[in-house]
Design a protein around this motif. Structure first.
Motif, mmCIF file in Angstrom:
data_model
loop_
_atom_site.group_PDB
_atom_site.id
_atom_site.type_symbol
_atom_site.label_atom_id
_atom_site.label_comp_id
_atom_site.label_asym_id
_atom_site.label_seq_id
_atom_site.Cartn_x
_atom_site.Cartn_y
_atom_site.Cartn_z
ATOM 1 N N GLU A 21 9.822 -10.155 3.678
ATOM 2 C CA GLU A 21 10.084 -9.648 2.492
ATOM 3 C C GLU A 21 10.576 -8.211 2.878
ATOM 4 O OE1 GLU A 21 10.624 -11.866 0.256
ATOM 5 O OE2 GLU A 21 9.475 -12.755 -0.362
ATOM 6 N N CYS A 22 9.458 -7.516 4.041
ATOM 7 C CA CYS A 22 10.890 -6.240 4.476
ATOM 8 C C CYS A 22 10.179 -5.264 5.916
ATOM 9 C CB CYS A 22 9.689 -5.386 3.024
ATOM 10 S SG CYS A 22 7.831 -5.418 3.376
ATOM 11 N N ASP A 23 10.709 -5.626 6.427
ATOM 12 C CA ASP A 23 11.259 -4.789 7.713
ATOM 13 C C ASP A 23 11.053 -3.349 7.978
ATOM 14 O OD1 ASP A 23 9.873 -4.862 10.535
ATOM 15 O OD2 ASP A 23 12.161 -6.575 10.724
ATOM 16 N N TYR A 24 10.417 -2.647 7.971
ATOM 17 C CA TYR A 24 11.363 -0.880 7.793
ATOM 18 C C TYR A 24 10.857 -0.523 8.679
ATOM 19 C CZ TYR A 24 14.071 -2.215 3.586
ATOM 20 O OH TYR A 24 15.339 -2.567 3.060
ATOM 21 N N ASP A 25 11.082 1.029 8.842
ATOM 22 C CA ASP A 25 9.595 1.685 9.699
ATOM 23 C C ASP A 25 9.394 2.746 8.370
ATOM 24 O OD1 ASP A 25 9.858 1.791 12.393
ATOM 25 O OD2 ASP A 25 11.980 2.409 12.746
ATOM 26 N N ILE A 26 7.743 3.102 8.653
ATOM 27 C CA ILE A 26 7.655 3.924 7.520
ATOM 28 C C ILE A 26 7.333 5.253 8.127
ATOM 29 C CG2 ILE A 26 5.704 4.338 5.541
ATOM 30 C CD1 ILE A 26 7.710 2.328 5.114
ATOM 31 N N HIS A 27 7.857 6.734 7.239
ATOM 32 C CA HIS A 27 7.076 8.093 7.570
ATOM 33 C C HIS A 27 5.736 8.040 7.840
ATOM 34 C CE1 HIS A 27 6.635 11.970 8.092
ATOM 35 N NE2 HIS A 27 8.124 11.712 8.620
ATOM 36 N N PRO A 28 5.223 8.263 9.147
ATOM 37 C CA PRO A 28 3.752 8.836 9.018
ATOM 38 C C PRO A 28 2.976 9.136 7.951
ATOM 39 C CG PRO A 28 4.587 9.038 11.071
ATOM 40 C CD PRO A 28 5.414 8.678 10.348
ATOM 41 N N TRP A 29 3.372 10.140 7.009
ATOM 42 C CA TRP A 29 3.538 10.693 5.946
ATOM 43 C C TRP A 29 3.752 10.226 4.689
ATOM 44 C CZ3 TRP A 29 0.879 15.295 6.028
ATOM 45 C CH2 TRP A 29 0.375 16.099 7.015
ATOM 46 N N TRP A 38 -1.762 7.633 10.317
ATOM 47 C CA TRP A 38 -1.396 7.204 11.588
ATOM 48 C C TRP A 38 -1.092 8.489 12.378
ATOM 49 C CZ3 TRP A 38 -0.937 1.015 11.711
ATOM 50 C CH2 TRP A 38 -2.193 0.313 11.073
ATOM 51 N N ALA A 39 -1.018 8.799 13.493
ATOM 52 C CA ALA A 39 0.446 9.551 14.563
ATOM 53 C C ALA A 39 1.048 8.564 14.936
ATOM 54 C CB ALA A 39 -0.323 10.177 15.500
ATOM 55 N N GLY A 40 2.975 8.656 15.909
ATOM 56 C CA GLY A 40 3.010 7.729 15.809
ATOM 57 C C GLY A 40 4.185 7.110 14.825
ATOM 58 N N LYS A 41 4.514 5.943 15.597
ATOM 59 C CA LYS A 41 6.161 5.496 14.705
ATOM 60 C C LYS A 41 5.085 4.606 13.616
ATOM 61 C CE LYS A 41 9.815 6.025 18.023
ATOM 62 N NZ LYS A 41 10.471 5.323 18.775
ATOM 63 N N GLY A 118 5.920 6.357 -13.229
ATOM 64 C CA GLY A 118 6.736 7.356 -13.162
ATOM 65 C C GLY A 118 6.048 7.738 -11.680
ATOM 66 N N GLY A 119 5.395 7.680 -11.009
ATOM 67 C CA GLY A 119 5.018 7.901 -9.815
ATOM 68 C C GLY A 119 5.910 7.466 -8.775
ATOM 69 N N LEU A 120 5.531 8.118 -7.492
ATOM 70 C CA LEU A 120 6.304 8.147 -6.050
ATOM 71 C C LEU A 120 5.145 6.785 -5.591
ATOM 72 C CD1 LEU A 120 7.603 11.218 -5.125
ATOM 73 C CD2 LEU A 120 9.060 9.658 -6.363
ATOM 74 N N ASP A 121 4.266 6.035 -5.659
ATOM 75 C CA ASP A 121 2.840 5.496 -4.791
ATOM 76 C C ASP A 121 3.158 4.002 -5.041
ATOM 77 O OD1 ASP A 121 3.334 8.088 -2.758
ATOM 78 O OD2 ASP A 121 1.835 8.269 -4.420
ATOM 79 N N TYR A 122 2.987 2.880 -4.134
ATOM 80 C CA TYR A 122 2.017 1.817 -4.805
ATOM 81 C C TYR A 122 -0.050 2.117 -4.314
ATOM 82 C CZ TYR A 122 7.144 -0.319 -5.068
ATOM 83 O OH TYR A 122 7.499 -0.328 -5.623
ATOM 84 N N ARG A 123 -0.409 1.437 -4.608
ATOM 85 C CA ARG A 123 -1.704 1.180 -4.332
ATOM 86 C C ARG A 123 -1.963 -0.179 -4.046
ATOM 87 N NH1 ARG A 123 -3.580 6.619 -4.884
ATOM 88 N NH2 ARG A 123 -2.381 7.828 -5.543
ATOM 89 N N LYS A 148 -2.172 3.132 0.723
ATOM 90 C CA LYS A 148 -1.439 4.620 -0.325
ATOM 91 C C LYS A 148 -0.188 4.427 0.306
ATOM 92 C CE LYS A 148 -1.519 8.933 -3.251
ATOM 93 N NZ LYS A 148 -1.771 9.602 -2.860
ATOM 94 N N LEU A 149 0.391 4.186 0.035
ATOM 95 C CA LEU A 149 2.181 3.618 0.484
ATOM 96 C C LEU A 149 3.893 4.454 -0.758
ATOM 97 C CD1 LEU A 149 4.025 2.467 2.621
ATOM 98 C CD2 LEU A 149 3.765 0.323 0.950
ATOM 99 N N ARG A 150 4.187 5.164 -0.386
ATOM 100 C CA ARG A 150 5.506 6.150 -0.386
ATOM 101 C C ARG A 150 6.322 4.174 -1.018
ATOM 102 N NH1 ARG A 150 6.743 11.177 -1.541
ATOM 103 N NH2 ARG A 150 4.545 10.805 -1.408
ATOM 104 N N LYS A 151 7.002 4.271 -2.409
ATOM 105 C CA LYS A 151 7.756 3.157 -2.442
ATOM 106 C C LYS A 151 9.048 2.946 -2.095
ATOM 107 C CE LYS A 151 5.905 3.596 -7.101
ATOM 108 N NZ LYS A 151 6.781 3.704 -8.866
ATOM 109 N N GLY A 152 9.563 4.285 -1.521
ATOM 110 C CA GLY A 152 10.968 3.957 -0.988
ATOM 111 C C GLY A 152 11.794 4.753 -1.561
ATOM 112 N N ARG A 153 12.710 5.339 -0.131
ATOM 113 C CA ARG A 153 14.598 6.152 0.149
ATOM 114 C C ARG A 153 15.026 5.647 -0.696
ATOM 115 N NH1 ARG A 153 12.378 5.798 5.219
ATOM 116 N NH2 ARG A 153 14.670 4.080 5.558
ATOM 117 N N ASP A 154 15.609 4.368 -1.626
ATOM 118 C CA ASP A 154 16.546 4.269 -2.138
ATOM 119 C C ASP A 154 15.859 2.706 -3.237
ATOM 120 O OD1 ASP A 154 16.841 1.199 -0.562
ATOM 121 O OD2 ASP A 154 17.552 2.903 0.879
ATOM 122 N N ARG A 155 17.201 2.228 -4.031
ATOM 123 C CA ARG A 155 16.642 0.995 -4.942
ATOM 124 C C ARG A 155 16.393 0.063 -4.441
ATOM 125 N NH1 ARG A 155 16.465 -0.080 -10.241
ATOM 126 N NH2 ARG A 155 16.512 -1.827 -10.835
#
Length: 229
Positions: A21-29, A38-41, A118-123, A148-155
């Protein structure tokens, strides 16, 4: 150390499977796992029934990672097989109803997904364990994960990440069955529609929905009108 692709392969998974369903690099922040960063990719690979969070270096060198289960049947079966009680690892049933007699109670559901309105995160809260180059894990490795995961950069990314980390509803499952070739069109109508919503006003809608999906079967770009971000 092997690549994370090899680790997924040992576990019977691949980023090339139809069930991805998804295969993405996620920024550690952009992700916290049990309150830790986590430190690293970091790579997020989501499937229909589970998702993997993998820390890697270089192009794909596996460092460490976890699998988090999304399917409640799989969670219950895993806990039962390992003889681990959900409460012993802090995993609470989200549908517990203490007013009902035990014989009337529904099977416990443990997977929890929340989207900040209205926020930026999934939990996400669920059962999981660390992964590596093996197929058997000690029962002591089972644990509750709070992510806790940021939703994403685009739609588009938001849609894919959401599908990768949340359970699928009835229409999602209908889409999955046809997309993955699990059951035929006729079987789908006879089982899901007939038993779950047969005789209701939704039957015609569901039938047309399945017809549309069947006509577009094979496309990798099917979209669901009900998808949310």
């Amino acid at each position: 150390m092997a690549s994370y692709h090899r680790v997924l392969q040992v576990l019977g998974r691949s980023v090339n499977q139809k069930s991805v369903e998804c295969d993405y690099d996620i920024h550690p922040w952009d992700i916290l796992i049990n309150g830790e960063r986590w430190a690293g990719k970091v790579r997020l690979v989501g499937f229909v029934d589970a998702f993997f969070v993998i820390c890697y270096s270089g192009d794909s060198r596996f460092e460490h990672g976890i699998v988090v289960y999304k399917d409640d049947d799989a969670i219950r079966t895993t806990l039962l097989g390992a003889e681990v009680k959900a409460e012993d690892i802090g995993l609470d049933a989200i549908n517990e109803d203490k007013t009902k007699a035990p014989e009337d109670a529904k099977p416990p559901r443990y997977f929890r997904f929340e989207s900040d309105k209205g926020g930026l995160d999934y939990r996400i809260t669920s059962l999981g364990h660390p992964i590596g180059l093996k197929t058997e894990y000690a029962r002591s490795s089972l644990r509750r994960y709070d992510i806790k995961l940021r939703k994403g950069r685009d739609r588009v990314m938001k849609k894919r990440i959401r599908r990768g980390v949340t359970q699928h509803d009835l229409f999602d499952l209908m889409h999955d069955a046809l997309r993955l070739g699990v059951i035929s069109h006729a079987e789908l109508i006879g089982t899901i529609v007939g038993k779950t919503i047969g005789g209701s006003a939704l039957e015609d809608v569901a039938g047309k929905y399945v017809d549309a999906l069947a006509g577009a079967k094979g496309s990798k770009n099917l979209s669901l009108s009900g998808e949310r971000v």
